[in-house]
Design a protein around this motif. Structure first.
Motif, short mmCIF file in Angstrom:
data_model
loop_
_atom_site.label_atom_id
_atom_site.label_comp_id
_atom_site.label_asym_id
_atom_site.label_seq_id
_atom_site.Cartn_x
_atom_site.Cartn_y
_atom_site.Cartn_z
N PRO A 46 0.83 -1.20 0.00
CA PRO A 46 0.00 0.00 0.00
C PRO A 46 0.86 1.26 0.00
N ARG A 47 0.27 2.38 -0.38
CA ARG A 47 1.00 3.64 -0.50
C ARG A 47 1.55 4.08 0.86
N MET A 48 2.79 4.55 0.84
CA MET A 48 3.43 5.12 2.04
C MET A 48 3.79 6.57 1.75
N ASP A 49 4.33 7.25 2.74
CA ASP A 49 4.57 8.68 2.60
C ASP A 49 5.93 9.02 2.00
N VAL A 50 6.90 8.11 2.03
CA VAL A 50 8.20 8.38 1.40
C VAL A 50 8.04 8.22 -0.12
N GLU A 51 8.39 9.28 -0.87
CA GLU A 51 8.24 9.25 -2.32
C GLU A 51 9.58 9.33 -3.06
N ALA A 52 10.60 9.84 -2.40
CA ALA A 52 11.94 9.93 -3.00
C ALA A 52 12.97 9.62 -1.93
N CYS A 53 14.01 8.86 -2.32
CA CYS A 53 15.03 8.43 -1.37
C CYS A 53 16.30 8.16 -2.15
N TRP A 54 17.32 9.02 -1.99
CA TRP A 54 18.50 8.93 -2.84
C TRP A 54 19.73 9.50 -2.14
N SER A 55 20.86 9.56 -2.85
CA SER A 55 22.10 10.03 -2.23
C SER A 55 23.06 10.54 -3.29
N PHE A 56 24.11 11.24 -2.84
CA PHE A 56 25.21 11.63 -3.71
C PHE A 56 26.48 11.76 -2.89
#
Length: 606
Positions: free
Chosen positions: A517-527
């Motif tokens: 089901p849908r959760m609240d985190v939509e983007a998760c990344w790094s540099f």
């Protein structure tokens, strides 16, 4: 396709400077420099066993296959060559419908070229059907295999079309054949108006009756029927309106839309491109972003996505729907849909279109866009989309002259835990995206320090074939898991650094996960921060630009830098408490790595 998330470059700076949740400093000139750069630049069907040559059936038509298939693909632009296929655990069956009364060629190539390739040639002559299993030894006529592993099941010739159905084992254990795997396969095809007199006098197909197409032959598919498509559906188009494409190689154009108030919950069940006829070569990708807390009065405007984009759209960076070059229609599973019509669902959208006009042609006016199909028949689960990988910016550095250089983007346990519920979420489809240098792509998942089976793993990634692929089975993403996205680049043809960025010549390393089901985190990344070169990331980059990258020892020095660098991790969601959050840490030391099992189908073969 060059993915970019709206206003991450311009407006993210305001988050970094003013958010109380940020515990690290990012130099303002670094973001200004980025802004400047972007402005100037499975059914089981067993095969028919071998036997007598099939008879010719004059009643078949090229528009309808002779049997039921899981997959369909038009291989050429004109629709003269149609391919249908299905698979089971051991075999694959193809059916070709080709507008010719001569021979038909079909093959699997390691490179997308004629050599080396595993090829089958077939034709109908004087009421008899012929099929030859061949391979190539150079850029000359194919050689007939000593072991004929392709099985002819059916042949037909109509007034203007030749239809062939043939099958083979997924692994024939023949050194002249190419094993079919879960990776992207390079399909080559050809045809000729005449039948061959013999295999040693095969007429050349010419330059206009041949081509190549990348496909995932063993991929799981979901047809309209299998998706449980209801009869009560509504379609809605988000279209560019008569936009004159500039005579430049790369253009990112954004158009804003307000979506009608539906009054109650609906579910999106299908997403597809609506490309203006003849414009497929110019529309490279489209992203439909959804936005929170935006006035609908700002709809119906247009602007260049990354050149002075309006600050009001700071929250428009979550992706609702996507289409990439080579992609087809995407159907949601029968119990899942993307929610519309509730208070938590968007009504303000931005369509980002990447136009690819490498020939700098003037006068092209386009009205392409994305079409969604939705229904008031609400399904059990709301879908969500998670974007993860290497944050798109020039901190992604790829040295030249390297046969294999791996960029890594991380989504940490800490970031995922902001949204993943205790019971976890179920991942059902993945889209992996990079640019021209990528040759391999893997979306990895780790749990309790050990690597699980990857969500996606493609050893023959093709920039021109990008779409959501269904997982063979749904996979659980749990609280405490982390994700690592690996892109393996081949930069031997480059003589200077390749940086992360928007244009096709620059690079990206992103993975899009569809789940429920849908959760609240939509983007998760790094540099990476490159702090061993300089504590200022921009100065570190500028210093490394001066290095003599032609020297192997310099490139090995950069390997050391990458192994010792800190990474800045970030996560975001429109309804996520705390908004953007950033934190720095070293990449984890991996153990118990996943090894793809090798199934030996040949040990008992002669």
């Amino acid at each position: 396709m060059a993915f970019r998330f709206v206003f991450l470059l311009g407006s993210l700076l305001s988050f970094i400077a003013f958010s109380h949740n940020i515990d690290v400093d990012v130099p303002v000139p670094y973001w200004n420099d980025i802004m400047h750069r972007f402005r100037v630049h499975n059914r089981t069907v067993a095969p028919t066993p071998p036997g007598n040559l099939p008879t010719v059936d004059q009643t078949s038509t090229p528009s309808r296959p002779t049997q039921t298939y899981e997959h369909t693909k038009q291989l050429d632009q004109k629709g003269d060559y149609m391919l249908f296929w299905r698979t089971n655990n051991t075999h694959i069956t193809f059916e070709t419908h080709v507008k010719t009364l001569g021979y038909v060629g079909f093959g699997i190539s390691q490179t997308g070229g004629m050599y080396p390739a595993d090829i089958v040639l077939g034709w109908v002559k004087d009421g008899q059907v012929f099929l030859k299993d061949c391979h190539t030894v150079g850029y000359v006529a194919p050689v007939v295999d000593r072991s004929q592993d392709w099985v002819l099941e059916f042949g037909s010739e109509t007034d203007d079309c030749t239809i062939l159905r043939f099958s083979r084992k997924i692994d024939t254990c023949d050194s002249d054949d190419i094993k079919i795997t879960d990776d992207t396969a390079k399909i080559i095809f050809s045809y000729h108006p005449d039948d061959p007199v013999s295999m040693t006098s095969l007429p050349w197909h010419g330059t206009t009756r041949r081509g190549t197409q990348s496909l995932m032959l063993l991929a799981t598919t979901l047809s309209e029927e299998a998706s449980g498509m209801p009869e009560n559906v509504i379609t809605h188009d988000f279209l560019n309106q008569h936009y004159r494409i500039p005579p430049v190689p790369t253009t990112y154009r954004c158009t804003t839309f307000d979506f009608p108030d539906l009054g109650k919950k609906h579910h999106v069940v299908k997403v597809e491109a609506n490309i203006q006829e003849g414009h497929t070569p110019y529309v490279h990708h489209m992203l439909l972003y959804h936005c929170a807390n935006i006035s609908l009065s700002l709809a119906n405007s247009t602007y260049m996505c990354y050149d002075n984009a309006p600050a009001a759209f700071v929250n428009c960076r979550a992706v609702f729907a996507a289409w990439e070059i080579g992609g087809g229609a995407f159907y949601y599973p029968p119990d899942v849909g993307m929610s519309l019509g509730t208070d938590r669902d968007p009504r303000f959208f931005i369509l980002e279109t990447h136009y690819n006009n490498q020939a700098n042609i003037s006068g092209i006016v386009d009205s392409s866009g994305i079409r969604i199909t939705y229904t008031p028949e609400v399904r059990k689960y709301d879908a969500g989309m998670l974007i993860t990988g290497f944050f798109v910016d020039p901190s992604e550095i790829i040295p030249p002259y390297e046969e294999s250089f791996i960029s890594k983007g991380y989504c940490s346990e800490q970031d995922l835990a902001r949204g993943v519920p205790e019971e976890g979420v179920n991942v059902f489809a993945v889209l992996q995206h990079s640019h021209l240098l990528a040759k391999k792509f893997r979306t990895r998942v780790f749990r309790n320090g050990s690597e699980m089976e990857p969500f996606a793993d493609d050893n023959y990634y093709d920039f021109n074939f990008q779409e959501f692929h269904y997982l063979k089975r749904e996979r659980k993403l749990k609280k405490g898991d982390s994700i690592e996205v690996n892109c393996d680049f081949d930069s031997r043809a480059r003589t200077s650094l390749t940086l992360g960025g928007l244009s096709t010549y620059e690079e990206m390393c992103l993975s899009f996960l569809l789940y429920y089901p849908r959760m609240d985190v939509e983007a998760c990344w790094s540099f990476p921060l490159y702090q061993t070169v300089s504590n200022d990331t921009l100065l570190a980059q500028q210093e490394m630009y001066k290095w003599d990258w032609t020297k192997p020892e310099v490139r090995r020095k950069f390997d050391v830098v990458m192994n010792e660098t800190l990474y800045r991790h970030s996560s975001f969601g429109n309804f996520l408490e705390g908004g953007w959050q950033f934190h720095d840490f070293y990449p984890p030391q991996r153990r118990n790595l996943y090894v793809r099992p090798e199934v030996d189908m040949c040990s008992n073969s002669p």
